[in-house]
Structures are given as C-alpha cells and as structure tokens.
Scaffold this motif. Structure first.
Motif, PDB file in Angstrom:
ATOM      1  N   SER A 225       2.909   8.587   4.767  1.00 17.40           N
ATOM      2  CA  SER A 225       2.310   9.890   4.267  1.00 17.40           C
ATOM      3  C   SER A 225       2.723  10.017   2.747  1.00 17.40           C
ATOM      4  O   SER A 225       2.148  10.766   2.209  1.00 17.40           O
ATOM      5  N   PHE A 226       3.255   9.117   2.026  1.00 11.89           N
ATOM      6  CA  PHE A 226       3.837   9.614   0.756  1.00 11.89           C
ATOM      7  C   PHE A 226       3.751   7.915   0.061  1.00 11.89           C
ATOM      8  O   PHE A 226       3.047   7.995  -1.103  1.00 11.89           O
ATOM      9  N   PHE A 227       4.333   6.975   0.464  1.00  6.78           N
ATOM     10  CA  PHE A 227       4.463   5.598  -0.186  1.00  6.78           C
ATOM     11  C   PHE A 227       3.194   4.794   0.341  1.00  6.78           C
ATOM     12  O   PHE A 227       2.591   4.994   1.368  1.00  6.78           O
ATOM     13  N   GLN A 228       2.616   3.898  -0.466  1.00 11.68           N
ATOM     14  CA  GLN A 228       1.665   2.965  -0.504  1.00 11.68           C
ATOM     15  C   GLN A 228       2.199   1.750  -1.248  1.00 11.68           C
ATOM     16  O   GLN A 228       3.078   1.592  -2.100  1.00 11.68           O
ATOM     17  N   MET A 229       1.496   0.490  -0.811  1.00 10.42           N
ATOM     18  CA  MET A 229       2.047  -0.763  -1.373  1.00 10.42           C
ATOM     19  C   MET A 229       0.718  -1.428  -2.294  1.00 10.42           C
ATOM     20  O   MET A 229      -0.500  -1.136  -1.825  1.00 10.42           O
ATOM     21  N   GLU A 230       1.087  -1.556  -3.357  1.00 17.31           N
ATOM     22  CA  GLU A 230      -0.084  -2.107  -4.457  1.00 17.31           C
ATOM     23  C   GLU A 230       0.425  -3.382  -4.854  1.00 17.31           C
ATOM     24  O   GLU A 230       1.452  -3.471  -5.640  1.00 17.31           O
ATOM     25  N   GLY A 231       0.230  -4.676  -4.204  1.00 14.42           N
ATOM     26  CA  GLY A 231       0.836  -6.070  -4.518  1.00 14.42           C
ATOM     27  C   GLY A 231       2.514  -5.986  -4.237  1.00 14.42           C
ATOM     28  O   GLY A 231       2.726  -5.589  -2.931  1.00 14.42           O
ATOM     29  N   ASP A 232       3.265  -6.247  -5.218  1.00 13.94           N
ATOM     30  CA  ASP A 232       4.958  -6.157  -4.940  1.00 13.94           C
ATOM     31  C   ASP A 232       5.284  -4.829  -5.363  1.00 13.94           C
ATOM     32  O   ASP A 232       6.384  -4.800  -5.026  1.00 13.94           O
ATOM     33  N   LEU A 234       5.753  -0.648  -4.966  1.00 13.31           N
ATOM     34  CA  LEU A 234       5.597   0.635  -4.083  1.00 13.31           C
ATOM     35  C   LEU A 234       5.244   1.565  -5.039  1.00 13.31           C
ATOM     36  O   LEU A 234       5.542   1.930  -6.192  1.00 13.31           O
ATOM     37  N   VAL A 235       4.156   2.390  -4.627  1.00  9.87           N
ATOM     38  CA  VAL A 235       3.416   3.276  -5.114  1.00  9.87           C
ATOM     39  C   VAL A 235       3.366   4.579  -4.428  1.00  9.87           C
ATOM     40  O   VAL A 235       3.240   4.876  -3.380  1.00  9.87           O
ATOM     41  N   CYS A 236       3.539   5.734  -5.567  1.00 14.09           N
ATOM     42  CA  CYS A 236       3.269   7.176  -4.984  1.00 14.09           C
ATOM     43  C   CYS A 236       2.794   7.969  -5.946  1.00 14.09           C
ATOM     44  O   CYS A 236       2.587   7.559  -6.977  1.00 14.09           O
ATOM     45  N   GLU A 237       2.279   9.181  -5.452  1.00 15.81           N
ATOM     46  CA  GLU A 237       1.591  10.055  -6.416  1.00 15.81           C
ATOM     47  C   GLU A 237       2.526  11.295  -6.405  1.00 15.81           C
ATOM     48  O   GLU A 237       2.675  11.966  -5.126  1.00 15.81           O
TER      49      GLU A 237
END
Length: 331
Positions: A225-232, A234-237
């Motif tokens: 619900s908060f974190f995502q993966m982009e390549g290696d 960890l991404v959040c908004e």
C-alpha cells in the motif's frame, strides 16, 4: 483449479472489467487502507479481505496477467505457465476450458491427443501450494537460471511463488507440496518480482530416463500500500503541503528500518525524487539499494478563514508566474 474456485478479481476490487489502470489503482488503495491489518488488528475477516484485495490487484494491475485472466478466466495462471500456443489441429480461439475440472485434466487429454509427452525432456510448468515452514538449505540467488529446455534428459518444472514485501525483504522459509512430497525452501532476503530460484533435483521425473529435473521458483511480490519497486530501488510517494514545498521543511518518512527525518529543499517540485542512500532493498551481493521518496504537493481542500485570507494575500503580491513561457508556444 475447479470452476467453483474462480475469483472475480474485478468484483473484489469493485470495478468493471473495462476499468482503466488508474481506476483500478484508486480502488485498490481505498480498499487496502480500509482493510489493512494495522487498521484492523486481530480482525481475521479484514486480514483475509486484505489478502484477497492484494491478490486481485496483483493480477489486474499487470497488463500481461490481466490479458491472460480476461482470456482464460480461472486457468489464467496455467496459461502463463505453459498453455499450448497452438499447433497442428489445435484451435485455441474460443476454446472452452470450463469443460475440465482442473488443469491436469486438460493436460492429460492434450497429451493423449498428441500421442504422449516430451521424451527428450525439457521444462514443464506447474502450480504448487506453499506455506511457511522450516529451512533446509535450498534456494539462493547464486543458484538460479535456466538450461536449454530441449537438450537435457531431465524434466525441469517451474512454479510461481508470491511473497509479501516483508517476507521478501527479510527472507523467509516456505513449504511446498509437490504431489505426495513436501519440501522446505529458504528464500533469501532481497528477492523481488522476476527473481528465479533453483531447487536442484525437485523437478519432474523423465519417464524415459528416470532422471529428475530441477524446480525453478519465479518470485512475485504482492503489491504494497505504500512501497513499490523500481529496479533495485525501493520507491514511495509522500504528500507535502504548498508551504513546505515553497519554504522547505523536515518531514518524517517510513523506511524498512522505521521512520527517518528527511530535509525538503526550498522550491521542491511535485514529482521530484529525494534519494535515501542505503535505505532500500537488499542486494544479491550484499548491501542495500536506495529508497526514492517521490514528492507530491497536496493543496488543502478545506481552508480556515485565516488560511484563505493569507493565501489571497500571497496571490495578490506574488511575482512568480510558472506559465510565463507558454505565450511563446506555437505549433
């Protein structure tokens, strides 16, 4: 999967079959917040609903999986793991898969129609049930990959394994049921969607040579619900207010290690990313990747009378015009 096991992922998310990706994402986020275990501690029904919502979003948010789900219904997973793509005398268009109680029945009839399996060996795909279990030393990033499917004498198998972000980040032990056999597999920390793990000697037995192939596990991560993966990375908004964007601020941001304080520079733009080095995903060779914090400026919807007066004063004296260059735009 029997027909009675079919799940309508669109109904679970409360969207139509023609819903856009943005509509699906909005529906998922709303439901995920409502049924998240942290919001409903000890509520087993909410926990089950949360898992069901994640399962549905994992499929319909992925264009490739969604296409297979729309085409094959309850057999979409098997379609992704080895449904025949066509051949002499086989017309896949409009094929009625509901006539089979499960995928094994379909395969058995298909092999009988073609006069047998693949005596030379190769890879076949199957689905396995998993549960948390004890480690036994299987798995590891340094031991995965694929061999030439037609050159070997053993028959390799492939299975999908779904992990939560927490399980993948920390590493986990999973128990697999392979027919009458149960094995324990250790998933090392840092697995992510697309990671393939090799379990030696746990594939199918070649009926001609009696040699057993390997089992390949393909990892998929449940949406968070908060974190995502982009390549290696960890991404959040993270949402910030207009005054924080203009003047700069210090804000607290969640990371896998807990909350950290992040300094926003004055004039930060919506969509800009701030990098937290070493706070991201575990890397196969050790260490951690970075966490990227994407900034989203969120204007207040409800203003107090005093806030409105100050915003109107700022508008009256403002000298900056971000659209001044648009008058020069031409075709």
């Amino acid at each position: 999967m029997a027909a009675t096991d079919f799940k309508d992922y669109y109904a679970i998310l409360g969207v139509s079959k023609t819903a856009s990706q943005e509509e699906i994402k909005q529906a998922f986020r709303k439901l995920a917040r409502k049924y998240h275990p942290d919001v409903n501690p000890g509520n087993k029904q909410a926990e089950a609903r949360f898992k069901e919502i994640n399962e549905a979003y994992e499929v319909v948010s992925d264009p490739d999986k969604r296409q297979k789900y729309d085409q094959f219904g309850q057999y979409w997973k098997q379609a992704g793991q080895g449904f025949p793509s066509g051949g002499p005398g086989v017309d896949m268009g409009g094929f009625d898969f509901s006539q089979y109680g499960n995928f094994d029945e379909f395969i058995n009839e298909l092999l009988g129609r073609f006069g047998g399996g693949n005596p030379r060996g190769g890879r076949q795909s199957y689905s396995y049930r998993t549960s948390t279990g004890a480690p036994s030393g299987f798995g590891g990033f340094g031991d995965y990959g694929f061999q030439d499917a037609g050159a070997g004498t053993a028959q390799d198998s492939e299975a999908a394994i779904t992990l939560t972000f927490g399980e993948a980040f920390q590493g986990v032990q999973k128990r697999f049921s392979l027919g009458n056999e149960t094995i324990d597999v250790r998933i090392p920390a840092g697995a992510k969607t697309g990671t393939r793990l090799r379990v030696r000697g746990k594939g199918q037995i070649n009926p001609m040579t009696q040699q057993r192939g390997d089992l390949y596990l393909k990892v998929e991560l449940q949406p968070h619900s908060f974190f995502q993966m982009e390549g290696d990375n960890l991404v959040c908004e993270v949402a910030i207010t207009p005054d924080e964007a203009t003047l700069g601020a210090s804000i607290d941001v969640p990371t896998p290690d807990g909350m950290v304080n992040v300094k926003l520079p004055a004039g930060v733009r919506s969509g800009q990313s701030l990098r937290l080095r070493g706070k991201g995903w575990p890397l196969p060779k050790g260490g951690r990747g970075d966490q990227l914090v994407k900034v989203a400026i969120a204007p207040p919807k409800d203003l107090s009378q005093q806030e409105r007066e100050y915003y109107e004063k700022i508008r009256a004296i403002r000298t900056y015009n971000p659209r001044s260059h648009l008058s020069q735009v031409k075709l």
